[in-house]
Design a protein around this motif. Structure first.
Motif: not given
Length: 188
Positions: A22-26, A30-34, A133-141, A150-157
């Motif tokens: 589930t994390t991979w798909l989201l 978030n990473g901008g691939f979709f 790191l994922t949650f904090y990056a997404l929170a800031i983004g 948000v893209n960085v959060g996606g990569y971390l995810g």
């Protein structure tokens, strides 16, 4: 009737796979691939596998007496349910800063869980390190509207998901072969 000698299945791989997939798909979104047109599939996965399967795994961790596994799987199962319900039904005009706070409190919860992994295998530590790191990056983004963060959060995810999938595979292999095939950095 069961006896104390009955062997119970390890619920960890189920919970880890529910989380990882589930994390991979989201995080592909978030990473901008979709784009967000793909969110419906993530919602279905969040309800069925990320949410429900993790909660089931958590209840079996409870049966094993594993407080960490119980807390992690029930909590992140509830995360997926809350995220999916919010995204599907309640998003409305919620301010981006409040969504940021939602993600930040999950980041802080995850940081606490990360500290609890210090006595556990390194593979589990990696999951919670990258998830924090994922949650904090997404929170800031999300709070700032900065899609690059948000893209960085996606990569971390995506890294988080790979770590979780790795540990799930390692635990499945231990059960299947009776020994460690993929190293997990177990504490001696």
């Amino acid at each position: 009737m069961s006896s104390s000698k009955d062997k119970y299945a390890n619920p960890g791989p189920l919970g880890l796979c529910g989380f990882a997939l589930t994390t991979w798909l989201l995080c592909l979104i978030n990473g901008g691939f979709f784009d967000t047109q793909s969110i419906g599939l993530v919602l279905g996965m969040a309800f069925a596998f990320g949410g429900t399967a993790q909660m089931i795994a958590g209840m079996f961790e409870y049966k094993k007496g594993n407080t960490f596994g119980f807390t992690a799987f029930i909590s992140y199962g509830a995360f997926w349910w809350s995220w999916a319900l919010f995204t599907a039904f309640f998003k409305g005009n919620t301010p981006a800063t409040f969504v940021g706070w939602y993600l930040a409190v999950w980041g802080t919860f995850t940081l606490m869980m990360f500290f609890a992994t210090f006595s556990k295998p390194r593979a589990l530590q990696a999951i919670f390190f990258f998830l924090t790191l994922t949650f904090y990056a997404l929170a800031i983004g999300d709070a700032t509207g900065n899609h690059s963060i948000v893209n960085v959060g996606g990569y971390l995810g995506l890294i988080t998901a790979l770590c979780a999938f790795y540990l799930a595979a390692a635990e499945m292999f231990i059960d299947s072969y009776g020994r460690e095939i993929l190293p997990i950095g177990a504490k001696k």
